[in-house]
Every structure is written in C-alpha cells, then in structure tokens.
Design a protein around this motif. Structure first.
Motif, mmCIF file in Angstrom:
data_model
loop_
_atom_site.group_PDB
_atom_site.id
_atom_site.type_symbol
_atom_site.label_atom_id
_atom_site.label_comp_id
_atom_site.label_asym_id
_atom_site.label_seq_id
_atom_site.Cartn_x
_atom_site.Cartn_y
_atom_site.Cartn_z
ATOM 1 N N LYS A 441 0.858 -1.202 0.000
ATOM 2 C CA LYS A 441 0.000 0.000 0.000
ATOM 3 C C LYS A 441 0.887 1.242 0.000
ATOM 4 O O LYS A 441 0.967 1.960 0.994
ATOM 5 C CB LYS A 441 -0.944 -0.004 1.199
ATOM 6 C CG LYS A 441 -0.255 -0.319 2.528
ATOM 7 C CD LYS A 441 -1.250 -0.463 3.665
ATOM 8 C CE LYS A 441 -0.557 -0.844 4.957
ATOM 9 N NZ LYS A 441 -1.495 -1.103 6.063
ATOM 10 N N ASN A 442 1.546 1.466 -1.115
ATOM 11 C CA ASN A 442 2.407 2.636 -1.269
ATOM 12 C C ASN A 442 1.564 3.782 -1.844
ATOM 13 O O ASN A 442 1.297 3.847 -3.039
ATOM 14 C CB ASN A 442 3.582 2.314 -2.194
ATOM 15 C CG ASN A 442 4.623 3.416 -2.229
ATOM 16 O OD1 ASN A 442 4.315 4.548 -2.572
ATOM 17 N ND2 ASN A 442 5.849 3.066 -1.868
ATOM 18 N N SER A 443 1.136 4.699 -0.961
ATOM 19 C CA SER A 443 0.148 5.703 -1.368
ATOM 20 C C SER A 443 0.668 6.657 -2.435
ATOM 21 O O SER A 443 -0.116 7.265 -3.163
ATOM 22 C CB SER A 443 -0.311 6.508 -0.141
ATOM 23 O OG SER A 443 0.794 7.159 0.471
ATOM 24 N N THR A 444 1.973 6.816 -2.551
ATOM 25 C CA THR A 444 2.522 7.752 -3.538
ATOM 26 C C THR A 444 2.382 7.240 -4.958
ATOM 27 O O THR A 444 2.172 8.021 -5.902
ATOM 28 C CB THR A 444 4.001 8.023 -3.235
ATOM 29 O OG1 THR A 444 4.127 8.518 -1.900
ATOM 30 C CG2 THR A 444 4.581 9.043 -4.203
ATOM 31 N N ASN A 445 2.447 5.924 -5.128
ATOM 32 C CA ASN A 445 2.510 5.361 -6.475
ATOM 33 C C ASN A 445 1.327 4.477 -6.848
ATOM 34 O O ASN A 445 1.231 4.030 -7.984
ATOM 35 C CB ASN A 445 3.792 4.519 -6.608
ATOM 36 C CG ASN A 445 5.046 5.337 -6.400
ATOM 37 O OD1 ASN A 445 5.469 6.068 -7.274
ATOM 38 N ND2 ASN A 445 5.640 5.212 -5.213
ATOM 39 N N GLN A 446 0.425 4.194 -5.942
ATOM 40 C CA GLN A 446 -0.605 3.204 -6.200
ATOM 41 C C GLN A 446 -1.805 3.781 -6.944
ATOM 42 O O GLN A 446 -2.064 4.973 -6.923
ATOM 43 C CB GLN A 446 -1.089 2.597 -4.876
ATOM 44 C CG GLN A 446 -1.844 3.581 -4.003
ATOM 45 C CD GLN A 446 -2.106 3.020 -2.609
ATOM 46 O OE1 GLN A 446 -1.706 1.922 -2.279
ATOM 47 N NE2 GLN A 446 -2.796 3.781 -1.786
ATOM 48 N N TYR A 447 -2.527 2.892 -7.608
ATOM 49 C CA TYR A 447 -3.859 3.157 -8.124
ATOM 50 C C TYR A 447 -4.845 2.480 -7.193
ATOM 51 O O TYR A 447 -4.536 1.447 -6.585
ATOM 52 C CB TYR A 447 -4.034 2.603 -9.534
ATOM 53 C CG TYR A 447 -3.179 3.278 -10.576
ATOM 54 C CD1 TYR A 447 -3.654 4.376 -11.282
ATOM 55 C CD2 TYR A 447 -1.901 2.816 -10.868
ATOM 56 C CE1 TYR A 447 -2.889 4.995 -12.253
ATOM 57 C CE2 TYR A 447 -1.115 3.428 -11.832
ATOM 58 C CZ TYR A 447 -1.609 4.514 -12.519
ATOM 59 O OH TYR A 447 -0.837 5.131 -13.470
ATOM 60 N N CYS A 448 -6.025 3.038 -7.097
ATOM 61 C CA CYS A 448 -7.071 2.430 -6.290
ATOM 62 C C CYS A 448 -8.171 1.917 -7.211
ATOM 63 O O CYS A 448 -8.491 2.539 -8.230
ATOM 64 C CB CYS A 448 -7.660 3.429 -5.287
ATOM 65 S SG CYS A 448 -6.470 3.985 -4.035
ATOM 66 N N TYR A 449 -8.737 0.806 -6.846
ATOM 67 C CA TYR A 449 -9.824 0.220 -7.629
ATOM 68 C C TYR A 449 -10.917 1.265 -7.812
ATOM 69 O O TYR A 449 -11.413 1.855 -6.850
ATOM 70 C CB TYR A 449 -10.353 -1.017 -6.902
ATOM 71 C CG TYR A 449 -11.344 -1.843 -7.704
ATOM 72 C CD1 TYR A 449 -10.901 -2.837 -8.567
ATOM 73 C CD2 TYR A 449 -12.709 -1.635 -7.574
ATOM 74 C CE1 TYR A 449 -11.804 -3.620 -9.286
ATOM 75 C CE2 TYR A 449 -13.624 -2.398 -8.292
ATOM 76 C CZ TYR A 449 -13.160 -3.393 -9.150
ATOM 77 O OH TYR A 449 -14.046 -4.159 -9.867
ATOM 78 N N ARG A 450 -11.286 1.494 -9.094
ATOM 79 C CA ARG A 450 -12.271 2.508 -9.464
ATOM 80 C C ARG A 450 -11.953 3.893 -8.881
ATOM 81 O O ARG A 450 -12.846 4.680 -8.609
ATOM 82 C CB ARG A 450 -13.676 2.061 -9.046
ATOM 83 C CG ARG A 450 -14.151 0.844 -9.829
ATOM 84 C CD ARG A 450 -15.581 0.474 -9.512
ATOM 85 N NE ARG A 450 -15.990 -0.671 -10.344
ATOM 86 C CZ ARG A 450 -17.149 -1.317 -10.199
ATOM 87 N NH1 ARG A 450 -18.011 -0.922 -9.263
ATOM 88 N NH2 ARG A 450 -17.442 -2.338 -10.983
ATOM 89 N N ASN A 451 -10.657 4.116 -8.672
ATOM 90 C CA ASN A 451 -10.173 5.420 -8.185
ATOM 91 C C ASN A 451 -10.802 5.819 -6.856
ATOM 92 O O ASN A 451 -10.954 7.000 -6.543
ATOM 93 C CB ASN A 451 -10.427 6.521 -9.222
ATOM 94 C CG ASN A 451 -9.653 6.291 -10.500
ATOM 95 O OD1 ASN A 451 -8.479 5.909 -10.453
ATOM 96 N ND2 ASN A 451 -10.307 6.500 -11.637
ATOM 97 N N ASN A 452 -11.144 4.838 -6.049
ATOM 98 C CA ASN A 452 -11.752 5.065 -4.741
ATOM 99 C C ASN A 452 -10.740 4.693 -3.662
ATOM 100 O O ASN A 452 -10.352 3.533 -3.523
ATOM 101 C CB ASN A 452 -13.030 4.223 -4.600
ATOM 102 C CG ASN A 452 -13.810 4.561 -3.345
ATOM 103 O OD1 ASN A 452 -13.242 4.960 -2.336
ATOM 104 N ND2 ASN A 452 -15.131 4.388 -3.400
ATOM 105 N N ALA A 453 -10.317 5.689 -2.885
ATOM 106 C CA ALA A 453 -9.267 5.461 -1.882
ATOM 107 C C ALA A 453 -9.690 4.439 -0.839
ATOM 108 O O ALA A 453 -8.838 3.791 -0.209
ATOM 109 C CB ALA A 453 -8.900 6.783 -1.210
#
Length: 581
Positions: A441-453
C-alpha cells in the motif's frame, strides 16, 4: 448721458494722508481731476450685472495720474463704496426703476470731480437660490431627519410665494409634489449615503436645486450594551458562560435583540446571531483577550461593546494515541503497540507515562511507564480491544482504544515498518519463506480500484509492473518493497504454491484460512484503466519478465482451485506481495 456735478477742493482726506506724505515736496497739483466713466449695458433689468469703468478719468496737465474713486448707486447721498484705486466695478440693481449713479474721482491733493448718469432698470427674473440644512447630518434608519430649506431666497419674489419639493434618496424620482413646506421631516428606510435633493420654484416657473449628503447607517449608539461572565477568573480549562441579558433600548422597552460574539476581538465573529443572550465558550489560549458583543434589534439597528478579560493557564489532559504495526495475527504473534504519538499541551512526550489493558476488561495489565511501546502475545483466539491510558505530570489522564484479531493459526508471524513510507505490514512464515500478510500500500505510487481510496485501505494498491519494480527490470529487485524485502520471482511464487499443493493453495492462502497469509480478491485494472472482478479475482505481479513487453503474474480466482500464470502487458495494474530477502 454722463453729467458733471462740479469740481471741488475740500483739502486732504484722511484716507489720503499716507499718499500725501509720500509725495515729493516739489510736486504741486494745480487742478482737480476730470471724472469720466462708462457703463455696459447702458440700460438693463434686475438680473443684469452692470459693468462700470472709470478709465476715462484723469489728472490733466500732470504726469502723476493716481486717482481714487467712490460710487453712489442710487444718488441717495450715501456713498455705497469707499475710495478705491480700482477703476472697474460691477453692480446689480435688485429692484426695477430709474436710477441715478454718481461717481466721484479724487486726486492725492484731495481735489475732486463728480459725475453722474441715469440708468433704466426693468423687471428681470432670476432663479431662486435654494439653501438646505439637514439635521442631524448622519443617523440610522429610525432617525427622524429635519430637512430645512427656510433659508432659501429669491431676488425678485417673496419667500411666501416659493414652492418646494423633495427627492429623499437623490434617485431622480421626486418623492413629494411642490408645496409651500420648506421644512419637512423624513426617516430613511435603508442604510446608505444619500444625496437628498431640494428643488425650489418661483412664481415665474424658474427652478433651482440644492443637494445635501445624508449618512444613514445601522448603528444605534443609544442601545445599552453590557455583559458579564462566569467564572470571573477562569482558565483555559474552564467553560465560560457569557450573559448579555442586561442589554436594553432606553427608547423602546419592548425592543428585542439578537446577539453575536467575537471571542478573540479580531473582528471575526465566532457565532452567528443568536436569540439567546447567553453563550458558552472555552478559550484554547491564555493571557489577555478582548470579547466583542454585537446586538441587533428588531429594526436591524446594531451596537457593539468590548470587554477585556484574562485567561489564566490551566493544566489540560493529555491526548492518548497509539498504533499497532498489524491489527491481526495468531497465537504465535507478538503484537507491537506504540503510543509515542500521544501528546500534551504542557508536558514533553518524555514526561508522559502510559499503561496498557490488553483485553479492555478494566484491569490494567502493566504499570505506568515512560516507555511508550510494548509487545504482547494473546493466549486465546478472538477479537480483542486494546486500551492505553496516558497520564501527565499533573495527574490528568486520557485513553485510546483499538481492536486486533487473533486467529488460531500456528505459522510464525511478525511485523515490519517501511522506513521510506512509514507504512507497517504484518508478516507470516510459510515453509521457508517470509511473506507480507497484506498487499503493498504505497500511497505515492498506487492506483485504487475505481479510483476510490477506500478500496486501497481495504485491499491495498494496484500497480503497473514498471511502477511496482521502481523502474527496474531485474528479477528479484526490491521495487517498492520495504528494505530487506523484494518483489517475488515467478519461481518463489511456485515454491509457495508447491508448499501447499496447487489444488489446496488457494483455500490455504485466503483470509480466514488459518495460514494468516490473508489473501483478498482485490480485482484488477486493465491497461485502459477499467476496474473489474473485485471479490472474484486477484493477480499478483512477479518480478520475472515474460516474452516481449510482458511480465508474469500469478492469478487466483474465488472458488476455483486452479492457479494461473498470466503473461500480462506491463501497464496492467495488479496487487503486489513482497517476500523477505
């Protein structure tokens, strides 16, 4: 026609003594001056400005031409001007009739000559000359203003014949008809700077205007303001009660008010207008402060007052905070709890002590200690609430709690903290391998499913292969993993699969299976950014390249025992599990 009256010698005039003293002793003036003047126009009316000029007057036979002139405009024997060297005079006759104008010229020796002319003055008509006085010059929307035009004059007409009308706001629309009321009263309905206009009309129909600025506001200084507070000598720990119920209107005992408060004296009100005259407030700073009260009555009129008070220092309770590196584990796990995030307004963190209740049963399992971190293993399976209590040097306390899950698994577990990102992860040993027991869970580089954090919080992030590998293409590289860990190779994933057997590995790795690997079906994101298959599919990148521009991923599907080795384009976004070096 100019008519000579005669030449006279009356001796030196007192007004000419200075001039005579300044003359040379040899200067001798032997003859009187010769007076002459012109007037333009020769006849006119009561509005005409007649221009008289005595440039034709002279002292004959001598060089010195200094002369003095005075005028009698109506030949009544009373001079209307004093002697003056000015040769030009303007005069207006205010009444019609035939006038005889006399001009007298005098030289320095006091010798004089007088000349007159007749002028016919007919009736002329001039505009009125409005005068306007407004009292008071400023007020509010309940102020009765007096508008006084009684000083208005007209050169030809009596005051009683003049008519008056009013434009209160100066908006170009007359608010009254013409009448003989020169003094009126008016209340303005709103706050503004108005340019009130008075227009006066005389019997001949000529009109003139006069405007006067009136400042109308919403301030009523007559409103009585006062407020009290309790406690009289309070601290930052006290809740103050402010009471403005003594406010009143001396002119209207039935007036009602709304109240708003500025507790910092900075002009920004912390409350809206309140119907209640009492309010509570706690100051979060100590020292002198100013409290401002503004009241507004039923007419919208306002008044303000300011009082000063002193806020003394008070010890405040600390703020208890703690975290666990992993909120799950099993009976072999040594859970790590850290309360170093606790704080206190008065004390340094090193002066705060903490104690722990690992079951939140009201029985403290440790004594107070200034050491803020602790390890604890649970002897039973279940969900436990952990409570920490922080105490400051003044004896004030605060608590915080969180829950952890303890499974019946027997695999060794641990925790790691990524020093780069500050994220913490649980770990589990399966066979000879140590795996992270949750997704990266690297918040700087990750994508979130359907762009939902929120999905990243639950399932971890989704990463393209290049991002997960941090730009490297070497098998077994660290990538985004914490130090001492790396992106697993395809062979390392196959070792884990073979450890449980392909037919059982999916069920063994799922959340709740007892292995504490805690696999979730986190879905995937295509190379075009489309998210799908949440709850049904999870793909894990390996650090092993496939043919072309692809890389290998290990894929699990819910309720299917088969494991898929997928060669995917590197722009697909999948989950990542790290493995210990």
């Amino acid at each position: 026609m100019n008519i000579k009256i005669g030449k006279v010698f009356l001796g030196l005039l007192p007004v000419l003594l200075i001039g005579v003293a300044a003359c040379d002793k040899d200067d001798k003036i032997a003859s009187p001056p010769e007076a002459s003047f012109s007037v333009v126009p020769e006849n006119g009316n009561t509005t005409t400005i007649f221009k008289f000029n005595s440039n034709g007057s002279e002292n004959p036979g001598i060089i010195d031409t200094m002369l003095f002139f005075r005028w009698d405009w109506n030949a009544d024997g009373i001079w209307d001007t004093n002697f003056s060297r000015s040769r030009a005079f303007d005069h207006r006759f205010m009444q019609l009739g035939n006038y005889t104008v006399i001009m007298e010229a005098s030289n320095k020796a006091g010798m004089r000559d007088t000349i007159r002319t007749d002028i016919n003055v007919g009736q002329g008509y001039s505009r009125p000359q409005p005068q306007l006085l407004i009292s008071p010059e400023s007020g509010h929307v309940r102020t009765v203003f007096t508008l006084d035009g009684s000083a208005t004059i007209d050169d030809e007409d009596e005051f009683s014949t003049l008519l008056f009308r009013w434009d209160w706001e100066g908006d170009g629309f007359w608010d009254t008809q013409f009448s003989n009321e020169s003094v009126v009263e008016h209340m303005y309905s709103s706050a503004s700077n108005f340019h009130t206009v008075l227009q006066v009309k005389d019997p001949s129909g000529l009109t003139a205007r006069k405007n006067q600025r009136v400042k109308v506001n919403l301030l009523n200084p007559k409103l009585y303001l006062d407020f009290s507070w309790t406690p009289d000598d309070g601290t930052t720990a006290d809740v103050f009660t402010f009471d403005a119920s003594s406010c009143s209107d001396p002119d209207d005992s039935e007036n009602i008010f709304l109240y708003r408060w500025d507790f910092n004296g900075d002009g920004f009100y912390e409350t809206d207008y309140l119907a209640s005259p009492t309010v509570e407030y706690r100051f979060d700073y100590e020292g002198e402060t100013k409290v401002r009260l503004e009241i507004m009555d039923k007419w919208g009129l306002k008044n303000t007052t300011i009082e000063e008070l002193f806020i003394a220092h008070a010890n405040r309770a600390p703020v208890a905070r703690f975290f666990t590196a992993a909120d799950y584990g099993n009976l072999t796990s040594s859970f790590y709890f850290d309360a170093s995030g606790s704080s206190d307004d008065e004390d340094y963190i090193d002066d705060i002590s903490v104690r722990w209740d690992f079951e939140s049963d009201g029985i403290w399992d440790t004594e107070y200690s200034k050491t803020k971190s602790v390890y604890h293993a649970f002897g039973e399976v279940g969900e436990f609430q952990i409570t920490v209590e922080a105490i400051d040097r003044g004896g004030l306390t605060a608590t915080a709690s969180l829950n952890v899950q303890v499974s019946g698994g027997t695999n060794p577990t641990g925790v790691i903290i990524d020093e780069d990102s500050g994220d913490s992860y649980g770990t589990v040993k399966l066979g000879n391998q140590w795996w992270m027991s949750e997704n990266l869970k690297n918040s700087t580089n990750q994508y979130c499913y359907r762009n939902n954090a929120q999905y990243c919080e639950t399932y971890g992030g989704l990463y393209s292969w290049s991002i997960a590998m941090a730009g490297s293409s070497n098998s077994g590289t660290r990538g985004l993993c914490p130090a001492g860990w790396h992106i697993p190779t395809q062979d390392e994933w196959l070792e884990l699969i073979n450890y449980f057997g392909e037919s059982e590995v999916r069920a063994k790795l799922e959340l709740g299976s007892g292995t504490d690997f805690r696999m979730l079906y986190s879905g995937q994101m295509s190379n075009t950014g489309v998210s799908d298959h949440l709850g049904n599919v999870t793909n894990f990148w390996t650090s092993t390249k496939a043919t072309g521009d692809n890389a290998w991923a290990i894929s699990f599907q819910a309720n299917k025992d088969q494991v898929w080795n997928l060669s995917l384009g590197r722009s697909y976004r999948n989950s990542v599990r790290c493995i210990k070096n």
